[in-house]
Motif scaffolding. Sequence first.
Motif, PDB file in Angstrom:
ATOM      1  N   CYS A  10      -4.272  50.751  39.561  1.00 24.20           N
ATOM      2  CA  CYS A  10      -4.487  51.868  38.639  1.00 24.20           C
ATOM      3  C   CYS A  10      -3.155  52.387  38.094  1.00 24.20           C
ATOM      4  O   CYS A  10      -3.144  53.221  37.189  1.00 24.20           O
ATOM      5  CB  CYS A  10      -5.260  52.993  39.324  1.00 24.20           C
ATOM      6  N   SER A  11      -2.045  51.913  38.673  1.00 26.93           N
ATOM      7  CA  SER A  11      -0.729  52.140  38.051  1.00 26.93           C
ATOM      8  C   SER A  11      -0.037  50.785  37.961  1.00 26.93           C
ATOM      9  O   SER A  11      -0.476  49.941  37.186  1.00 26.93           O
ATOM     10  CB  SER A  11       0.093  53.207  38.783  1.00 26.93           C
ATOM     11  N   ASP A  12       0.987  50.539  38.766  1.00 21.08           N
ATOM     12  CA  ASP A  12       1.708  49.269  38.608  1.00 21.08           C
ATOM     13  C   ASP A  12       1.639  48.377  39.843  1.00 21.08           C
ATOM     14  O   ASP A  12       2.463  47.491  40.016  1.00 21.08           O
ATOM     15  CB  ASP A  12       3.162  49.509  38.210  1.00 21.08           C
ATOM     16  N   GLY A  13       0.626  48.602  40.684  1.00 20.06           N
ATOM     17  CA  GLY A  13       0.380  47.685  41.788  1.00 20.06           C
ATOM     18  C   GLY A  13      -0.579  46.589  41.369  1.00 20.06           C
ATOM     19  O   GLY A  13      -1.081  46.585  40.243  1.00 20.06           O
ATOM     20  N   SER A  14      -0.869  45.657  42.272  1.00 20.08           N
ATOM     21  CA  SER A  14      -1.776  44.558  41.935  1.00 20.08           C
ATOM     22  C   SER A  14      -3.076  44.590  42.728  1.00 20.08           C
ATOM     23  O   SER A  14      -4.037  43.906  42.362  1.00 20.08           O
ATOM     24  CB  SER A  14      -1.084  43.207  42.137  1.00 20.08           C
ATOM     25  N   ASP A  15      -3.140  45.357  43.807  1.00 19.46           N
ATOM     26  CA  ASP A  15      -4.366  45.476  44.595  1.00 19.46           C
ATOM     27  C   ASP A  15      -5.196  46.657  44.112  1.00 19.46           C
ATOM     28  O   ASP A  15      -4.647  47.691  43.718  1.00 19.46           O
ATOM     29  CB  ASP A  15      -4.048  45.680  46.076  1.00 19.46           C
ATOM     30  N   SER A  16      -6.507  46.514  44.191  1.00 22.35           N
ATOM     31  CA  SER A  16      -7.368  47.650  43.874  1.00 22.35           C
ATOM     32  C   SER A  16      -7.266  48.676  45.004  1.00 22.35           C
ATOM     33  O   SER A  16      -6.846  48.348  46.120  1.00 22.35           O
ATOM     34  CB  SER A  16      -8.814  47.190  43.722  1.00 22.35           C
ATOM     35  N   PRO A  17      -7.669  49.917  44.741  1.00 16.71           N
ATOM     36  CA  PRO A  17      -7.629  50.922  45.811  1.00 16.71           C
ATOM     37  C   PRO A  17      -8.413  50.503  47.055  1.00 16.71           C
ATOM     38  O   PRO A  17      -7.961  50.722  48.187  1.00 16.71           O
ATOM     39  CB  PRO A  17      -8.246  52.154  45.142  1.00 16.71           C
ATOM     40  N   SER A  18      -9.590  49.910  46.875  1.00 14.79           N
ATOM     41  CA  SER A  18     -10.387  49.498  48.031  1.00 14.79           C
ATOM     42  C   SER A  18      -9.743  48.316  48.754  1.00 14.79           C
ATOM     43  O   SER A  18      -9.840  48.206  49.986  1.00 14.79           O
ATOM     44  CB  SER A  18     -11.812  49.156  47.603  1.00 14.79           C
ATOM     45  N   GLU A  19      -9.070  47.438  48.015  1.00 17.11           N
ATOM     46  CA  GLU A  19      -8.357  46.330  48.662  1.00 17.11           C
ATOM     47  C   GLU A  19      -7.228  46.855  49.539  1.00 17.11           C
ATOM     48  O   GLU A  19      -6.951  46.287  50.607  1.00 17.11           O
ATOM     49  CB  GLU A  19      -7.804  45.370  47.610  1.00 17.11           C
ATOM     50  N   LEU A  20      -6.568  47.912  49.119  1.00 14.75           N
ATOM     51  CA  LEU A  20      -5.520  48.509  49.946  1.00 14.75           C
ATOM     52  C   LEU A  20      -6.098  48.989  51.276  1.00 14.75           C
ATOM     53  O   LEU A  20      -5.496  48.782  52.341  1.00 14.75           O
ATOM     54  CB  LEU A  20      -4.872  49.691  49.217  1.00 14.75           C
ATOM     55  N   VAL A  21      -7.258  49.621  51.215  1.00 18.49           N
ATOM     56  CA  VAL A  21      -7.903  50.110  52.431  1.00 18.49           C
ATOM     57  C   VAL A  21      -8.260  48.935  53.344  1.00 18.49           C
ATOM     58  O   VAL A  21      -8.011  48.985  54.558  1.00 18.49           O
ATOM     59  CB  VAL A  21      -9.156  50.934  52.084  1.00 18.49           C
ATOM     60  N   ASP A  22      -8.828  47.888  52.777  1.00 18.56           N
ATOM     61  CA  ASP A  22      -9.209  46.724  53.581  1.00 18.56           C
ATOM     62  C   ASP A  22      -7.991  46.087  54.254  1.00 18.56           C
ATOM     63  O   ASP A  22      -8.035  45.728  55.441  1.00 18.56           O
ATOM     64  CB  ASP A  22      -9.891  45.673  52.694  1.00 18.56           C
ATOM     65  N   LYS A  23      -6.912  45.936  53.497  1.00 17.77           N
ATOM     66  CA  LYS A  23      -5.711  45.318  54.046  1.00 17.77           C
ATOM     67  C   LYS A  23      -5.083  46.190  55.134  1.00 17.77           C
ATOM     68  O   LYS A  23      -4.603  45.680  56.148  1.00 17.77           O
ATOM     69  CB  LYS A  23      -4.697  45.049  52.927  1.00 17.77           C
ATOM     70  N   ALA A  24      -5.092  47.501  54.914  1.00 14.86           N
ATOM     71  CA  ALA A  24      -4.520  48.409  55.904  1.00 14.86           C
ATOM     72  C   ALA A  24      -5.326  48.393  57.193  1.00 14.86           C
ATOM     73  O   ALA A  24      -4.760  48.406  58.296  1.00 14.86           O
ATOM     74  CB  ALA A  24      -4.468  49.821  55.329  1.00 14.86           C
ATOM     75  N   GLU A  25      -6.639  48.330  57.069  1.00 15.52           N
ATOM     76  CA  GLU A  25      -7.483  48.266  58.263  1.00 15.52           C
ATOM     77  C   GLU A  25      -7.225  46.972  59.032  1.00 15.52           C
ATOM     78  O   GLU A  25      -7.151  46.972  60.270  1.00 15.52           O
ATOM     79  CB  GLU A  25      -8.953  48.368  57.877  1.00 15.52           C
ATOM     80  N   ALA A  26      -7.067  45.867  58.298  1.00 18.35           N
ATOM     81  CA  ALA A  26      -6.793  44.591  58.949  1.00 18.35           C
ATOM     82  C   ALA A  26      -5.470  44.604  59.704  1.00 18.35           C
ATOM     83  O   ALA A  26      -5.297  43.879  60.692  1.00 18.35           O
ATOM     84  CB  ALA A  26      -6.790  43.471  57.911  1.00 18.35           C
ATOM     85  N   LEU A  27      -4.548  45.439  59.258  1.00 21.06           N
ATOM     86  CA  LEU A  27      -3.241  45.568  59.913  1.00 21.06           C
ATOM     87  C   LEU A  27      -3.246  46.630  61.009  1.00 21.06           C
ATOM     88  O   LEU A  27      -2.214  46.913  61.620  1.00 21.06           O
ATOM     89  CB  LEU A  27      -2.176  45.928  58.875  1.00 21.06           C
ATOM     90  N   ASN A  28      -4.414  47.242  61.222  1.00 25.29           N
ATOM     91  CA  ASN A  28      -4.578  48.295  62.238  1.00 25.29           C
ATOM     92  C   ASN A  28      -3.710  49.520  61.961  1.00 25.29           C
ATOM     93  O   ASN A  28      -3.252  50.196  62.898  1.00 25.29           O
ATOM     94  CB  ASN A  28      -4.272  47.752  63.641  1.00 25.29           C
ATOM     95  N   LEU A  29      -3.487  49.804  60.687  1.00 27.88           N
ATOM     96  CA  LEU A  29      -2.787  51.042  60.345  1.00 27.88           C
ATOM     97  C   LEU A  29      -3.730  52.213  60.576  1.00 27.88           C
ATOM     98  O   LEU A  29      -4.929  52.131  60.315  1.00 27.88           O
ATOM     99  CB  LEU A  29      -2.325  51.008  58.892  1.00 27.88           C
ATOM    100  N   LYS A  30      -3.159  53.313  61.022  1.00 26.05           N
ATOM    101  CA  LYS A  30      -3.981  54.479  61.327  1.00 26.05           C
ATOM    102  C   LYS A  30      -4.298  55.291  60.081  1.00 26.05           C
ATOM    103  O   LYS A  30      -5.373  55.888  59.968  1.00 26.05           O
ATOM    104  CB  LYS A  30      -3.252  55.357  62.349  1.00 26.05           C
ATOM    105  N   ALA A  31      -3.347  55.346  59.136  1.00 27.81           N
ATOM    106  CA  ALA A  31      -3.546  56.127  57.908  1.00 27.81           C
ATOM    107  C   ALA A  31      -2.711  55.543  56.786  1.00 27.81           C
ATOM    108  O   ALA A  31      -1.641  54.980  57.016  1.00 27.81           O
ATOM    109  CB  ALA A  31      -3.157  57.592  58.140  1.00 27.81           C
ATOM    110  N   ILE A  32      -3.218  55.693  55.569  1.00 24.86           N
ATOM    111  CA  ILE A  32      -2.468  55.291  54.373  1.00 24.86           C
ATOM    112  C   ILE A  32      -2.680  56.339  53.291  1.00 24.86           C
ATOM    113  O   ILE A  32      -3.660  57.082  53.298  1.00 24.86           O
ATOM    114  CB  ILE A  32      -2.888  53.904  53.850  1.00 24.86           C
ATOM    115  N   ALA A  33      -1.737  56.394  52.345  1.00 24.55           N
ATOM    116  CA  ALA A  33      -1.859  57.285  51.193  1.00 24.55           C
ATOM    117  C   ALA A  33      -1.691  56.476  49.918  1.00 24.55           C
ATOM    118  O   ALA A  33      -0.773  55.661  49.813  1.00 24.55           O
ATOM    119  CB  ALA A  33      -0.820  58.402  51.260  1.00 24.55           C
ATOM    120  N   LEU A  34      -2.572  56.712  48.958  1.00 28.86           N
ATOM    121  CA  LEU A  34      -2.440  56.113  47.631  1.00 28.86           C
ATOM    122  C   LEU A  34      -1.658  57.081  46.756  1.00 28.86           C
ATOM    123  O   LEU A  34      -2.088  58.214  46.535  1.00 28.86           O
ATOM    124  CB  LEU A  34      -3.813  55.840  47.029  1.00 28.86           C
TER     125      LEU A  34
END
Length: 292
Positions: A10-34
């Motif tokens: 939605c700006s200058d990244g290449s992943d969709s917002p939901s893809e960021l969430v999926d990738k972060a969960e797969a990495l076992n991150l506790k929290a992320i901010a868009l």
Amino acid sequence: MIDLHLHSNCSDGSDSPSELVDKAEALNLKAIALTDHDTVDGLDEFLSAGESKQIIAIPGIELSIKHEPYREINDVHIVGLNIDHRCNPLVNTLKLQMEGRLHQKEAICNRLRNEFDYNITYEEVKAIAKSNSVGRPHIVEVMIKNNSEKVKNKTKDQLFKMISLGGIAYVDREFEVTLEQAIEVIKKAKGIPILAHPGVYEVSDREQFVKMCTDAGIEGIEIEYPYDMNRPYYETVKEEWARTHLPDFYRKLAEKYRLIKSGGSDYHGGKKNIKLGQANVPDEYLLDIISF
């Protein structure tokens, strides 16, 4: 670990917002901010995706600040964390901010084509962006794609400098929030104004710059950040120094000025070879941010 500085398509990244969430969960991150540039267009999708995952999704924004050379405010960014992205003052400000951003990028494309004979149009840059937000990476992508002979002896960093503040093809924005205006609108949106990646700014006195921002109302500062993978340190002799010295330096300033600690990878979807979660931001920052 957490990662509080991410960008989507939605700006200058290449992943969709939901893809960021999926990738972060797969990495076992506790929290992320868009924290997309000057837009909250991806936050509804981001927050919705976070609701169904075992991860805390924090709504954010990254605002570009009006240049004020006499205060050494040059290409400075302010992140807002835990914002109410539907807040009217924020929405209205972002409309003006985005108009200023888009007009500037169109004018830069025109200068590149008319004054420097680059094969580039704003329409093609917008098509590359695939969103309502156009950034310098999109312009550089088209410069490289369409002008192989002109750019063959130039690095990507040199092309960025051409279209950045002080560059030969740079154009200033017609509208851009000041430091104080950015802080004010983030606070109106019930968010925390955070000084983004402070170590990248070229200032005469790093501590005095942080103090000036604190006096203006900044309430937090990014500590962990992949400085060695970003301008102005990437592929220079200062890479290792930036990676090891700058986080410790700003951690001490955060404690001195009682600033909330934050940090993030500034992940844009694999660009610059930066990985989501790479900054190794500790979980302990999270409580202060979500309870602020």
